[in-house]
Design a protein around this motif. Structure first.
Motif, short mmCIF file in Angstrom:
data_model
loop_
_atom_site.label_atom_id
_atom_site.label_comp_id
_atom_site.label_asym_id
_atom_site.label_seq_id
_atom_site.Cartn_x
_atom_site.Cartn_y
_atom_site.Cartn_z
N GLU A 62 0.86 -1.19 0.00
CA GLU A 62 0.00 0.00 0.00
C GLU A 62 0.89 1.23 0.00
O GLU A 62 1.79 1.33 0.83
CB GLU A 62 -0.90 -0.06 1.25
N ASP A 63 0.64 2.14 -0.93
CA ASP A 63 1.52 3.31 -1.02
C ASP A 63 1.04 4.50 -0.20
O ASP A 63 1.81 5.41 0.07
CB ASP A 63 1.72 3.72 -2.48
N ASP A 104 -2.98 -3.35 -2.51
CA ASP A 104 -3.67 -2.17 -3.06
C ASP A 104 -3.55 -2.24 -4.59
O ASP A 104 -2.53 -2.67 -5.11
CB ASP A 104 -2.94 -0.92 -2.53
#
Ligand code: CA
Length: 230
Positions: free
Chosen positions: A8-9, A52
């Motif tokens: 997840e960024d 994500d």
């Protein structure tokens, strides 16, 4: 302890996911790019990946396809894209489940626990633990089949999952909600009918009726109980 990887960024979302997973007792690491995720998947034994779809370096679906070429770790896609085509593309690329943002950590926990239960490798416990015997009913969890008085039951995947889940809690009343979380992917769209239909099929295969149950009992308004016949 199971190992989880969060891909997840968004730092805030990543931190929340890590906290939620650690809260479930998972050893959790996090990365913010697809490249780092692929590296991690190749380097360590992972039990679950929360992925994500909107990553800075690669489309999440492409990343998933690449991940699938090196690992069959269970993957739950966490996406802001709730549209059907993103979801279908993820599932086709090998996602085991998906969850649409924003979601609660409780909801995520239910999905993850269901996935971990289903994917628990047979090799981590003794052969004897993998067989549940209730009267004439024998459920072999590692080989994923069941026999009744020595006769193999022709069960669908869901019917087997349902039977196995109930068999692990013999004599206990299991709520529809719990069954739905454990056996079905889409815990958010709980549908009592779905469970009732599958249990009625399972019951037929066990050679019994709701009116005269031997193994599978309906607890009206609550759920089901699997028990050894009197
Ligand atoms: Ca993102």
């Amino acid at each position: 302890m199971p190992n989880a990887l969060v891909v997840e960024d968004d730092p805030a979302v990543q931190a929340a996911l890590v906290q939620a997973l650690r809260g479930l007792g998972l050893v959790t690491q996090a990365v913010s790019t697809a490249a780092a995720a692929l590296q991690e998947a190749a380097a360590s034994e992972l039990d679950i990946v929360v992925l994500d779809l909107g990553l800075p370096d690669l489309d999440g679906v492409v990343a998933l396809t690449m991940l699938r070429s090196v690992s069959n770790v269970p993957v739950i896609v966490a996406t802001a894209r709730g549209d059907e085509s993103s979801v279908v593309r993820s599932l086709n690329a090998g996602a085991d489940d998906y969850i649409v943002k924003p979601f609660s950590s409780k909801h995520l926990a239910a999905r993850i626990n269901a996935l971990l239960r289903r994917s628990k490798p047979a090799s981590t416990h003794d052969e004897a633990d993998d067989i549940i015997q209730l009267g004439d009913l024998r459920v072999d969890l590692s080989r994923r089949h069941a026999t009744l008085a020595g006769v193999m039951l022709d069960l669908s995947r869901r019917e087997f999952d349902l039977l196995a889940y109930l068999a692990k809690k013999p004599g206990h009343v299991v709520s529809r909600r719990e069954l739905f979380d454990a056996v079905w992917d889409h815990a958010s769209t709980s549908d009592d009918r779905t469970i009732d239909v599958h249990t009625s099929w399972l019951r037929r295969k066990l050679g019994e009726t709701a009116a005269a149950p031997r193994y599978l009992h309906t607890i009206r308004g609550v759920g089901y109980r699997l028990t050894e016949p009197e």
